[in-house]
Scaffold this active site. Structure first.
Site, PDB file in Angstrom:
ATOM      1  CG  ASP A 138      53.027  44.276  64.998  1.00  0.00           C
ATOM      2  OD1 ASP A 138      52.331  43.341  64.529  1.00  0.00           O
ATOM      3  OD2 ASP A 138      52.535  45.265  65.562  1.00  0.00           O
ATOM      4  CG  LEU A 163      51.307  29.276  67.512  1.00  0.00           C
ATOM      5  CD1 LEU A 163      52.203  28.645  68.567  1.00  0.00           C
ATOM      6  CD2 LEU A 163      50.043  28.457  67.392  1.00  0.00           C
ATOM      7  CB  SER A 173      46.477  36.216  68.744  1.00  0.00           C
ATOM      8  OG  SER A 173      45.320  36.842  69.298  1.00  0.00           O
ATOM      9  CG  ASN A 216      51.255  40.772  56.810  1.00  0.00           C
ATOM     10  OD1 ASN A 216      51.020  41.086  55.637  1.00  0.00           O
ATOM     11  ND2 ASN A 216      51.236  41.651  57.788  1.00  0.00           N
ATOM     12  N   GLY A 240      50.692  34.952  53.575  1.00  0.00           N
ATOM     13  CA  GLY A 240      51.513  35.408  52.449  1.00  0.00           C
ATOM     14  C   GLY A 240      52.881  34.744  52.455  1.00  0.00           C
ATOM     15  CE1 TYR A 279      42.341  35.550  71.035  1.00  0.00           C
ATOM     16  CE2 TYR A 279      40.339  34.473  71.830  1.00  0.00           C
ATOM     17  CZ  TYR A 279      41.688  34.427  71.521  1.00  0.00           C
ATOM     18  OH  TYR A 279      42.383  33.257  71.694  1.00  0.00           O
ATOM     19  CB  THR A 321      45.800  25.309  76.516  1.00  0.00           C
ATOM     20  OG1 THR A 321      44.921  24.682  75.582  1.00  0.00           O
ATOM     21  CG2 THR A 321      47.080  24.504  76.605  1.00  0.00           C
TER      22      THR A 321
HETATM   23  P1  NAD Z   1      50.520  34.173  74.675  1.00  0.00           P
HETATM   24  O1  NAD Z   1      50.064  35.575  74.899  1.00  0.00           O
HETATM   25  O2  NAD Z   1      51.407  33.560  75.703  1.00  0.00           O
HETATM   26  O3  NAD Z   1      51.265  34.035  73.264  1.00  0.00           O
HETATM   27  C1  NAD Z   1      50.956  34.836  72.160  1.00  0.00           C
HETATM   28  C2  NAD Z   1      52.263  35.321  71.547  1.00  0.00           C
HETATM   29  O4  NAD Z   1      51.967  36.101  70.369  1.00  0.00           O
HETATM   30  C3  NAD Z   1      53.049  36.246  72.502  1.00  0.00           C
HETATM   31  O5  NAD Z   1      54.394  35.844  72.562  1.00  0.00           O
HETATM   32  C4  NAD Z   1      52.904  37.623  71.866  1.00  0.00           C
HETATM   33  O6  NAD Z   1      53.979  38.475  72.176  1.00  0.00           O
HETATM   34  C5  NAD Z   1      52.794  37.270  70.393  1.00  0.00           C
HETATM   35  N1  NAD Z   1      52.136  38.312  69.577  1.00  0.00           N
HETATM   36  C6  NAD Z   1      50.921  38.877  69.788  1.00  0.00           C
HETATM   37  N2  NAD Z   1      50.674  39.783  68.836  1.00  0.00           N
HETATM   38  C7  NAD Z   1      51.749  39.781  67.990  1.00  0.00           C
HETATM   39  C8  NAD Z   1      52.088  40.510  66.820  1.00  0.00           C
HETATM   40  N3  NAD Z   1      51.278  41.441  66.321  1.00  0.00           N
HETATM   41  N4  NAD Z   1      53.259  40.243  66.212  1.00  0.00           N
HETATM   42  C9  NAD Z   1      54.113  39.300  66.707  1.00  0.00           C
HETATM   43  N5  NAD Z   1      53.844  38.583  67.828  1.00  0.00           N
HETATM   44  C10 NAD Z   1      52.680  38.831  68.451  1.00  0.00           C
HETATM   45  O7  NAD Z   1      49.193  33.297  74.472  1.00  0.00           O
HETATM   46  P2  NAD Z   1      49.028  31.719  74.233  1.00  0.00           P
HETATM   47  O8  NAD Z   1      48.095  31.238  75.269  1.00  0.00           O
HETATM   48  O9  NAD Z   1      50.339  31.087  74.064  1.00  0.00           O
HETATM   49  O10 NAD Z   1      48.235  31.714  72.853  1.00  0.00           O
HETATM   50  C11 NAD Z   1      48.870  31.345  71.632  1.00  0.00           C
HETATM   51  C12 NAD Z   1      47.810  31.245  70.534  1.00  0.00           C
HETATM   52  O11 NAD Z   1      46.859  30.233  70.887  1.00  0.00           O
HETATM   53  C13 NAD Z   1      47.008  32.521  70.327  1.00  0.00           C
HETATM   54  O12 NAD Z   1      46.768  32.699  68.954  1.00  0.00           O
HETATM   55  C14 NAD Z   1      45.708  32.268  71.058  1.00  0.00           C
HETATM   56  O13 NAD Z   1      44.643  32.983  70.483  1.00  0.00           O
HETATM   57  C15 NAD Z   1      45.555  30.759  70.857  1.00  0.00           C
HETATM   58  N6  NAD Z   1      44.721  30.161  71.907  1.00  0.00           N
HETATM   59  C16 NAD Z   1      45.239  29.931  73.167  1.00  0.00           C
HETATM   60  C17 NAD Z   1      44.419  29.368  74.139  1.00  0.00           C
HETATM   61  C18 NAD Z   1      44.919  29.049  75.522  1.00  0.00           C
HETATM   62  O14 NAD Z   1      44.118  28.595  76.360  1.00  0.00           O
HETATM   63  N7  NAD Z   1      46.180  29.229  75.853  1.00  0.00           N
HETATM   64  C19 NAD Z   1      43.084  29.074  73.848  1.00  0.00           C
HETATM   65  C20 NAD Z   1      42.602  29.352  72.574  1.00  0.00           C
HETATM   66  C21 NAD Z   1      43.436  29.879  71.610  1.00  0.00           C
END
Ligand code: NAD
Ligand code: UDP
Length: 317
Positions: free
Chosen positions: A56, A73, A75, A104, A107, A150, A180
Site C-alpha cells: 500500500d 497511478l 488510486s 511517498n 519521496g 477523490y 478512458t
Molecule cells: P484501476 O482501479 O484499474 O487502477 C488503479 C490501481 O491502483 C489498482 O491496481 C489499485 O489496486 C491500485 N491502488 C489503489 N490504491 C492503492 C494503494 N494505496 N497502494 C497501492 N496501489 C493502490 O483504475 P485506472 O482506471 O487504471 O486508473 C489509474 C489512474 O488513472 C488512477 O490514478 C485514476 O485516478 C486515473 N484516472 C483514470 C481515468 C480512467 O478513465 N480510467 C480517468 C481519470 C483518471
C-alpha cells in the site's frame, strides 16, 4: 530506464507496463490490489525486467535498486457507489492514496532524483461551469460532497507535485486524464462502459442514470498509453488534459452498445445520480496536448468498443 509504476496492476497501469517493457525499460510495480487485478500483469511474471511488490503506497515505499522514473497511478478510480471498487466505498483509502501515497511516491522520486508523473483527473474540474475544459479552468468542486474524497485528493496531489517541482527541483509531469476505457477493466468496475458491456452481453437492459443527456467523451486505452508515454518523455511540467474531445450523451452511448452487441433488451432509466454529483457535461480541450506532445486520439469509439466487447466476452465465458 528503471520505472516504478504505482497502481501497475490496474487497468491503465498494466497497459503502461506493457508499453514500457516494449520500449526496453525495466518495470517495478507497487500495487496493493485494492481495485486492480493480478491477472492484468500475470503474463509478465517470470520476466527478469519485471518486478511486482504488493504494498500500500500510503505507507512508506521501499524500492530495492535504482529508480529513474516514477509513474504514480495508484488510486481507486470508479465513482459508482454501487460497485465495491468505487471510491465512494473506499473513501479513506482514496484520500490517503491521493495525499499520503502521492507524498511517498514523490519521496521515492526525490531520493533517486527520478522523473515523476502524476495521474490526475478531469475530476479536478468537478461539475464544470466552463465548456470544454481548458487547463486554466480552476473547476467547480464541492469540498464535502461524495466525490470530494477523490476530487480533493487529486487536487492535493497536483499541489504537492507542483511544490516538489518548485521547492525540490523535481522533474514532474501532471496528466489530467479524462474517461478512458478498454480491455482489462474490471467487469464489476462500475464505470459506465464496463457496466453497459456486461449488461448488454447478459442481454439485460442498460442502466441509464437520469435522462441520459449528461455528456462524456471516451478515450481508448492505446491512445491514452501513447499520450502518457509522450508526456513522460517530454519536458512539460504544467498540467495537461489527456482524453478524447468527441463529446456524446450517455443515452447515445447506451444505444450504440446495444446496437453493436445486438442486445434486444433496450434501456432501463434509473434515477439520476444526484447523490454522486454526476457532472452534467465533460469534454477536454486538448489544444495543449496537440501542441506539446503532438498527440491526439486516433482510435474511433466504435473500434475501441469492439475490442473491449471482445475482451469482455472471453472473460465472461
Ligand atoms: P484501476 O482501479 O484499474 O487502477 C488503479 C490501481 O491502483 C489498482 O491496481 C489499485 O489496486 C491500485 N491502488 C489503489 N490504491 C492503492 C494503494 N494505496 N497502494 C497501492 N496501489 C493502490 O483504475 P485506472 O482506471 O487504471 O486508473 C489509474 C489512474 O488513472 C488512477 O490514478 C485514476 O485516478 C486515473 N484516472 C483514470 C481515468 C480512467 O478513465 N480510467 C480517468 C481519470 C483518471
Ligand atoms: N452511468 C450510467 N449508467 C451506469 C453507469 C454510469 O448512466 O450504469 C453514467 C453516469 O451517471 C455518468 C456517466 O455514465 O453520467 C459516466 O459515469 P462513470 O461512472 O463512467 O464515470 P464519471 O465520468 O462520472 O466519472
Amino acid at each position: 530506464m528503471r520505472v516504478l509504476v504505482t497502481g501497475g496492476a490496474g487497468f491503465i497501469g498494466s497497459h503502461m507496463c506493457d508499453r514500457l517493457l516494449k520500449e526496453d525499460h525495466e518495470v517495478v510495480v507497487v500495487d496493493n490490489l485494492v481495485t486492480g487485478r493480478i491477472e492484468n500483469i500475470a503474463h509478465l511474471s517470470g520476466r527478469s525486467d519485471f518486478h511486482f511488490i504488493k504494498h500500500d503506497v500510503s505507507n512508506f515505499i521501499f524500492i530495492p535498486g535504482d529508480v529513474d522514473c516514477v509513474l504514480h497511478l495508484a488510486s481507486p478510480a470508479s465513482p459508482n457507489p454501487t460497485s465495491p471498487y468505487g471510491y465512494p466505498q473506499l473513501p479513506i483509502q482514496t484520500l490517503k492514496v491521493g495525499a499520503l501515497g502521492t507524498h511517498n511516491a514523490l519521496g521515492v522520486a526525490r531520493a533517486f532524483n527520478a522523473r515523476f508523473l502524476l495521474a490526475s483527473t478531469s475530476e479536478v474540474y468537478g461539475d464544470p461551469q466552463e465548456h470544454p475544459q481548458r487547463e486554466q479552468y480552476r473547476g467547480f468542486v464541492d469540498p464535502i460532497g461524495p466525490r470530494s474524497v477523490y476530487d480533493e485528493a487529486k487536487r492535493f496531489a497536483e499541489a504537492i507535485t507542483m511544490a516538489y517541482m518548485r521547492y525540490h527541483d523535481l522533474d514532474t509531469r501532471i496528466a489530467r486524464i479524462f474517461n478512458t476505457f478498454g480491455p482489462r477493466m474490471r467487469l464489476d468496475d462500475g464505470r459506465v462502459i464496463p457496466n453497459f458491456i456486461v449488461q448488454a452481453l447478459d442481454r439485460k437492459p442498460l442502466t441509464v442514470y437520469g435522462d441520459g443527456l449528461q455528456t462524456r467523451s471516451f478515450c481508448y486505452i492505446d491512445d491514452m498509453v501513447e499520450a502518457l508515454y509522450r508526456l513522460l518523455k517530454s519536458d512539460f511540467n504544467e498540467p495537461i488534459n489527456l482524453g478524447n474531445p468527441k463529446e456524446m450523451t450517455i443515452l447515445s452511448l447506451a444505444n450504440l452498445i446495444n446496437e453493436m452487441t445486438d442486445n434486444p433488451a433496450g434501456i432501463e432509466v434509473l434515477p439520476e445520480r444526484r447523490d454522486s454529483e454526476d457532472p452534467q457535461r465533460r469534454e477536454p480541450d486538448i489544444t495543449r496536448a496537440k501542441e506539446k506532445l503532438d498527440w491526439e486520439p486516433k482510435t474511433s469509439l466504435e473500434d475501441g468498443l469492439m475490442k473491449t466487447i471482445e475482451n469482455f466476452k472471453t472473460r465472461m465465458q
